[in-house]
Design a protein around this motif. Sequence first.
Motif, PDB file in Angstrom:
ATOM      1  N   GLU A  88      18.404  69.059  98.453  1.00 34.82           N
ATOM      2  CA  GLU A  88      19.455  68.627  97.532  1.00 34.82           C
ATOM      3  C   GLU A  88      19.788  67.144  97.659  1.00 34.82           C
ATOM      4  OE1 GLU A  88      19.558  71.252  99.619  1.00 34.82           O
ATOM      5  OE2 GLU A  88      21.596  71.535 100.432  1.00 34.82           O
ATOM      6  N   ASP A  89      19.199  66.460  98.629  1.00 31.53           N
ATOM      7  CA  ASP A  89      19.363  65.010  98.729  1.00 31.53           C
ATOM      8  C   ASP A  89      18.389  64.268  97.819  1.00 31.53           C
ATOM      9  OD1 ASP A  89      19.843  65.477 102.246  1.00 31.53           O
ATOM     10  OD2 ASP A  89      21.400  65.106 100.742  1.00 31.53           O
ATOM     11  N   THR A  90      17.488  64.985  97.205  1.00 29.25           N
ATOM     12  CA  THR A  90      16.532  64.372  96.292  1.00 29.25           C
ATOM     13  C   THR A  90      17.253  63.722  95.122  1.00 29.25           C
ATOM     14  OG1 THR A  90      14.743  65.889  96.860  1.00 29.25           O
ATOM     15  CG2 THR A  90      14.631  64.830  94.702  1.00 29.25           C
ATOM     16  N   ALA A  91      17.012  62.437  94.921  1.00 32.71           N
ATOM     17  CA  ALA A  91      17.693  61.682  93.876  1.00 32.71           C
ATOM     18  C   ALA A  91      17.171  60.251  93.865  1.00 32.71           C
ATOM     19  CB  ALA A  91      19.207  61.669  94.118  1.00 32.71           C
ATOM     20  N   VAL A  92      17.574  59.516  92.856  1.00 31.91           N
ATOM     21  CA  VAL A  92      17.406  58.068  92.877  1.00 31.91           C
ATOM     22  C   VAL A  92      18.651  57.485  93.540  1.00 31.91           C
ATOM     23  CG1 VAL A  92      17.102  55.969  91.534  1.00 31.91           C
ATOM     24  CG2 VAL A  92      15.989  58.094  90.803  1.00 31.91           C
ATOM     25  N   TYR A  93      18.449  56.654  94.521  1.00 33.60           N
ATOM     26  CA  TYR A  93      19.546  56.064  95.268  1.00 33.60           C
ATOM     27  C   TYR A  93      19.736  54.608  94.830  1.00 33.60           C
ATOM     28  CZ  TYR A  93      19.925  60.106  98.314  1.00 33.60           C
ATOM     29  OH  TYR A  93      20.133  61.371  98.797  1.00 33.60           O
ATOM     30  N   TYR A  94      20.984  54.262  94.567  1.00 34.30           N
ATOM     31  CA  TYR A  94      21.326  52.941  94.076  1.00 34.30           C
ATOM     32  C   TYR A  94      22.281  52.232  95.019  1.00 34.30           C
ATOM     33  CZ  TYR A  94      19.626  54.726  89.581  1.00 34.30           C
ATOM     34  OH  TYR A  94      18.864  55.263  88.570  1.00 34.30           O
ATOM     35  N   CYS A  95      22.068  50.960  95.156  1.00 36.76           N
ATOM     36  CA  CYS A  95      22.971  50.081  95.897  1.00 36.76           C
ATOM     37  C   CYS A  95      23.946  49.468  94.894  1.00 36.76           C
ATOM     38  CB  CYS A  95      22.135  49.006  96.578  1.00 36.76           C
ATOM     39  SG  CYS A  95      23.038  47.776  97.515  1.00 36.76           S
ATOM     40  N   ASN A  96      25.204  49.340  95.299  1.00 31.99           N
ATOM     41  CA  ASN A  96      26.227  48.788  94.407  1.00 31.99           C
ATOM     42  C   ASN A  96      27.110  47.816  95.158  1.00 31.99           C
ATOM     43  OD1 ASN A  96      29.375  49.326  93.528  1.00 31.99           O
ATOM     44  ND2 ASN A  96      28.027  49.056  91.786  1.00 31.99           N
TER      45      ASN A  96
END
Length: 115
Positions: A88-96
Amino acid sequence: QVQLVESGGGLVQAGGSLRLSCVASRSIFSIAIMGWYRQAPGKRRELVAGITPGGSTNYADSVKGRFTISRDNVKNMLYLQMSSLKSEDTAVYYCNANSGWWDVWGQGTQVTVSS
């Protein structure tokens, strides 16, 4: 304009670890709240972890105890250490980066956790 570039994503087995990195084009950590967000297919973007200019951190309940946000003020680097990864950690990760005056996003890095 500040630019953010993420790296470190990839494919990992469940239970494994990854470290994401985000480099800022200039020194902003003293004036901006930095955060890691993620967006899974069909879901809304959500905050994973954040760190204030003073160094206070916060985490989504789903990652507490597994993820750690940190930064290197000299290198202008933001990190997200991810352990005990789940599918469930599968995702696109973004820095902000958000200073209150401006809000900047990186291009994202894909994290895929195989079960």
